[in-house]
Design an enzyme around this catalytic site. Structure first.
Site, PDB file in Angstrom:
ATOM      1  N   GLY A 131      -3.704  -6.374  -5.477  1.00 41.81           N
ATOM      2  CA  GLY A 131      -4.531  -6.360  -4.262  1.00 41.81           C
ATOM      3  C   GLY A 131      -5.333  -7.635  -4.096  1.00 41.81           C
ATOM      4  N   SER A 135       0.766 -12.524  -2.706  1.00 47.88           N
ATOM      5  CA  SER A 135       1.859 -12.916  -1.804  1.00 47.88           C
ATOM      6  C   SER A 135       1.395 -13.929  -0.769  1.00 47.88           C
ATOM      7  CB  SER A 135       2.535 -11.711  -1.144  1.00 47.88           C
ATOM      8  OG  SER A 135       1.667 -10.649  -0.992  1.00 47.88           O
ATOM      9  N   ASP A 179      -5.367 -11.738   4.852  1.00 48.03           N
ATOM     10  CA  ASP A 179      -4.993 -12.435   3.613  1.00 48.03           C
ATOM     11  C   ASP A 179      -4.655 -13.898   3.876  1.00 48.03           C
ATOM     12  OD1 ASP A 179      -5.251  -9.920   2.589  1.00 48.03           O
ATOM     13  OD2 ASP A 179      -3.114  -9.552   2.365  1.00 48.03           O
ATOM     14  N   TYR A 228       0.705   2.065   3.684  1.00 47.68           N
ATOM     15  CA  TYR A 228       0.061   1.055   4.531  1.00 47.68           C
ATOM     16  C   TYR A 228       0.544   1.146   5.991  1.00 47.68           C
ATOM     17  CZ  TYR A 228      -1.907  -3.439   5.925  1.00 47.68           C
ATOM     18  OH  TYR A 228      -2.623  -4.421   6.560  1.00 47.68           O
TER      19      TYR A 228
END
Ligand code: GLA
Length: 395
Positions: A131, A135, A179, A228
């Site tokens: 988390g 990526s 992110d 998700y």
């Protein structure tokens, strides 16, 4: 391995050594370039990004490094020093696993520009499945490195957006921009207040002596096969019901406040009501935490983090027993202002905000019981608020 036979902790060094081992000193025509992208934690603002809301991430000093050189054909050759795995692909190939992230970024960048092929060696100190955006860190580091070896420019925002499209379209996670923006745009000693609707952001200096502690539960989460995308659907369903009830001005849960939700909430079933309530209250918590951070009021930031975790656990239902145990453990530790799960949930990590002078003691105290209280694969580490993706000089 370095010349001393010891493997370095520094991913920049490992990527360069890995590059030389895999591709040789003088593989291609260009010079070796190295890009480095951080992982991230999010202080408050869980699951708000794909609802056009706010979030408050901080980049951490754990990185993915990519050493790269241009090739004189169109192929991408990529080597992971961590997995000791390699792959070669051409523009239209569709590889799987970790290589999919590399291919997706290359393919999005190549849509609007002529990019040569590249040889890439990747090394990481961001734990995967924790988390912490490993990526996005791969995406941004690969993207920045490929542009650098091609001598091409792209603004940090455009690179973040390109990598976000790569993750959505190429990898199939219906994520928001949190992110990629955090990894692309954070600055040292600051949090990034991000408005995910307008994409306007602000660096919020962390005014005072605080540290960040991460408890990685060791429960790996995979966004591609977790709940998700179900949460994305549930939020869309809540919006469409509220639109019918209250008017078409409601484009997303960003347009809903607590009053509107109370007035029209009985149109929603219990699950959708709670999903919406999480997003609405979480946006308020992000704004409160931003203001508190600016004023050095860490107690208030901590309170927002704890309330955020409760809401993610009870209303949004994306926590798990290990995350709850880690938050409880952190919250009862001396010097900790607050803690919450960070990232998509269903596993992964907890972030805690800790008084600077208590950081080391808190780390030791949590570490001594974390296996019993959280799980045998749990890890604890401290980190510093760091900068976003950069090209760093080869060492
Ligand atoms: C994952 C996603 C982000 C965001 C968070 C939850 O990290 O990639 O876009 O939705 O979960 O805040």
């Amino acid at each position: 391995m370095s010349e001393t036979g010891q493997e370095s902790d520094d991913p920049v060094e490992r990527a360069q050594v890995g590059f030389r081992d895999e591709f040789g000193e003088t593989n291609g025509s260009g010079n070796l370039e190295v890009a480095r992208a951080p992982g991230r934690v999010n202080l408050v603002g869980g699951h708000t990004d794909y609802n056009d809301g706010f979030c408050l991430p901080v980049a951490i000093d754990r990185h993915v490094a990519v050493a790269a050189e241009a090739r004189d054909d169109e192929q991408i050759r990529v080597y992971s020093t961590d997995f000791d795995e390699r792959a070669t692909f051409a523009p239209d190939d569709d590889p799987t696993g970790w290589v999919a992230y590399v291919a997706a970024v290359a393919s999005v960048l190549r849509e609007d520009r002529n990019l040569p092929g590249a040889s890439l060696a990747i090394a990481s100190s961001v734990p995967t499945g924790a988390g912490l955006s490993s990526s996005a860190a791969i995406e941004l580091a690969v993207g920045r490195a490929m542009l650098e070896v091609a001598g091409q420019e792209l603004s940090p925002t455009d690179l973040a957006l390109a990598c976000w499209r790569a993750e959505r379209d190429g990898v199939g996670v219906e994520c928001g921009i949190l992110d990629q923006f955090a990894v692309g745009l954070c600055e040292p000693n600051a949090a990034l207040f991000l408005d995910c609707r307008t994409r306007v952001f602000e660096h919020v200096p962390i005014a005072g002596d605080v540290g960040i502690l991460v408890v990685d539960t060791g429960v790996s989460h995979e966004l591609t096969d977790s709940g998700y995308n179900d949460r994305v659907r549930e939020c869309e369903a809540a919006v469409s019901t509220l639109q019918n009830a209250a008017g078409s001005d409601i484009q997303s849960l960003r347009d809903v406040d607590e009053d509107l939700l109370e007035t029209h909430g009985d149109e929603l079933d219990d699950v959708l009501y709670r999903r919406a309530r999480h997003v609405v209250t979480e946006n308020e918590r992000v704004v409160a935490a931003r203001d508190a951070l600016e004023n050095g009021d860490f107690d208030r930031v901590g309170a927002a983090m704890l309330a955020s975790h409760e809401s993610l656990r009870d209303d949004y239902e994306v926590s798990c027993p290990e995350l709850d145990a880690a938050v409880e453990l952190a919250a009862e530790t001396d010097g900790v202002y607050g803690a919450r799960m960070t990232g998509g949930g269903f596993g992964g990590s907890v972030v805690a905000l800790v008084a600077g002078d208590a950081l080391e003691r808190a780390e030791q105290s949590i570490r001594s019981v974390v296996a019993d209280r959280v799980g045998k694969n749990a890890q604890v580490f401290t980190c510093r608020p760091s900068e976003g993706v950069r090209v760093v000089s080869p060492r």
